[in-house]
Design a protein around this motif. Structure first.
Motif, mmCIF file in Angstrom:
data_model
loop_
_atom_site.group_PDB
_atom_site.id
_atom_site.type_symbol
_atom_site.label_atom_id
_atom_site.label_comp_id
_atom_site.label_asym_id
_atom_site.label_seq_id
_atom_site.Cartn_x
_atom_site.Cartn_y
_atom_site.Cartn_z
ATOM 1 N N LEU A 140 0.904 -1.063 0.089
ATOM 2 C CA LEU A 140 -0.015 -0.158 0.095
ATOM 3 C C LEU A 140 1.110 0.968 -0.237
ATOM 4 O O LEU A 140 2.026 1.306 1.386
ATOM 5 N N TYR A 141 0.680 2.291 -0.936
ATOM 6 C CA TYR A 141 0.879 3.473 -1.131
ATOM 7 C C TYR A 141 0.976 4.519 -0.383
ATOM 8 O O TYR A 141 -0.592 4.506 -0.502
ATOM 9 N N CYS A 142 1.377 5.119 -0.247
ATOM 10 C CA CYS A 142 0.562 6.432 -0.388
ATOM 11 C C CYS A 142 1.202 7.689 -1.103
ATOM 12 O O CYS A 142 2.356 8.571 -1.175
ATOM 13 N N PRO A 143 0.227 8.249 -2.542
ATOM 14 C CA PRO A 143 1.335 8.874 -3.478
ATOM 15 C C PRO A 143 1.629 9.679 -3.025
ATOM 16 O O PRO A 143 2.771 10.260 -4.000
ATOM 17 N N ILE A 144 0.795 10.767 -2.105
ATOM 18 C CA ILE A 144 1.260 12.265 -1.859
ATOM 19 C C ILE A 144 2.878 11.914 -0.907
ATOM 20 O O ILE A 144 3.072 12.612 -0.295
ATOM 21 N N ALA A 145 2.750 11.434 0.211
ATOM 22 C CA ALA A 145 3.622 11.364 1.268
ATOM 23 C C ALA A 145 4.730 10.823 0.237
ATOM 24 O O ALA A 145 6.334 10.827 0.922
ATOM 25 N N GLY A 146 4.554 10.115 -0.403
ATOM 26 C CA GLY A 146 6.399 9.661 -1.380
ATOM 27 C C GLY A 146 6.656 8.795 -1.747
ATOM 28 O O GLY A 146 5.113 7.758 -1.736
ATOM 29 N N THR A 147 7.112 8.503 -2.205
ATOM 30 C CA THR A 147 7.991 7.155 -2.551
ATOM 31 C C THR A 147 7.695 5.841 -1.970
ATOM 32 O O THR A 147 7.550 4.413 -2.248
ATOM 33 N N GLU A 148 8.187 5.552 -1.016
ATOM 34 C CA GLU A 148 8.030 4.599 0.514
ATOM 35 C C GLU A 148 6.700 3.572 0.661
ATOM 36 O O GLU A 148 5.490 4.317 0.322
ATOM 37 N N ALA A 149 6.618 3.235 0.366
ATOM 38 C CA ALA A 149 5.179 1.204 0.839
ATOM 39 C C ALA A 149 5.140 1.352 2.521
ATOM 40 O O ALA A 149 5.832 2.183 3.376
ATOM 41 N N LEU A 150 4.329 1.899 2.542
ATOM 42 C CA LEU A 150 3.638 2.049 4.114
ATOM 43 C C LEU A 150 3.388 0.916 5.082
ATOM 44 O O LEU A 150 3.737 -0.871 4.246
ATOM 45 N N SER A 151 4.845 0.214 6.228
ATOM 46 C CA SER A 151 4.812 -0.435 6.905
ATOM 47 C C SER A 151 3.367 -0.797 7.296
ATOM 48 O O SER A 151 2.236 -0.262 7.657
ATOM 49 N N PRO A 152 3.001 -2.577 7.294
ATOM 50 C CA PRO A 152 1.825 -3.192 7.247
ATOM 51 C C PRO A 152 1.872 -2.748 9.269
ATOM 52 O O PRO A 152 0.388 -3.325 8.927
#
Length: 136
Positions: free
Chosen positions: A69-81
């Motif tokens: 799951l990514y947040c395109p606004i917050a950056g390119t890092e994937a969110l930690s589960p």
């Protein structure tokens, strides 16, 4: 005689908000309400179940360990589960499959290629896409 209403113990108020999860390759996002203290893994699971329930294409599967799951606004890092969905501070997310590591193909371990049937794959392909026009 006066009747007094007893006040019920008020539960702790949980902030809920609407999120939008876009799947790569799908027509549009899925929207649903989540608690701000829900884990990213739980949100991913809910999104995959909603996607399957709606019968969307392409078929993705239901194993949440195969998705990021990514947040395109917050950056390119994937969110930690294990982080909460409310900690990001945004409402729009993108869900995509984890990149598969390239497997080295060892020619010695490959089975021998045998040709069964007649014709080539090109002739089969041309026959399968040949439009069949019916007269009215």
């Amino acid at each position: 005689m006066l009747l007094y209403k007893q006040k019920k113990n008020q539960a702790v108020k949980v902030n809920r908000f609407l999120i939008s999860v876009t799947f790569l390759g799908s027509a549009g996002p899925i929207r649903f309400v989540v608690n701000e203290d829900e884990l990213v893994a739980a949100v991913t699971d809910t999104a995959l179940k909603s996607y399957a329930r709606e019968g969307r294409l392409p078929i993705l599967g239901s194993d949440l360990n195969n998705f990021i799951l990514y947040c395109p606004i917050a950056g390119t890092e994937a969110l930690s589960p294990w982080e909460t969905i409310g900690s990001v501070g945004v409402r729009n997310f993108v869900l995509c499959k984890k990149p598969q590591a390239e497997k080295a193909i060892d020619s010695e371990k490959l089975p021998p290629i045998s040709r069964k049937g007649s014709g080539s794959w090109k002739s089969w392909f041309n026959k399968s896409i040949n439009p069949k026009i019916s007269s009215h």
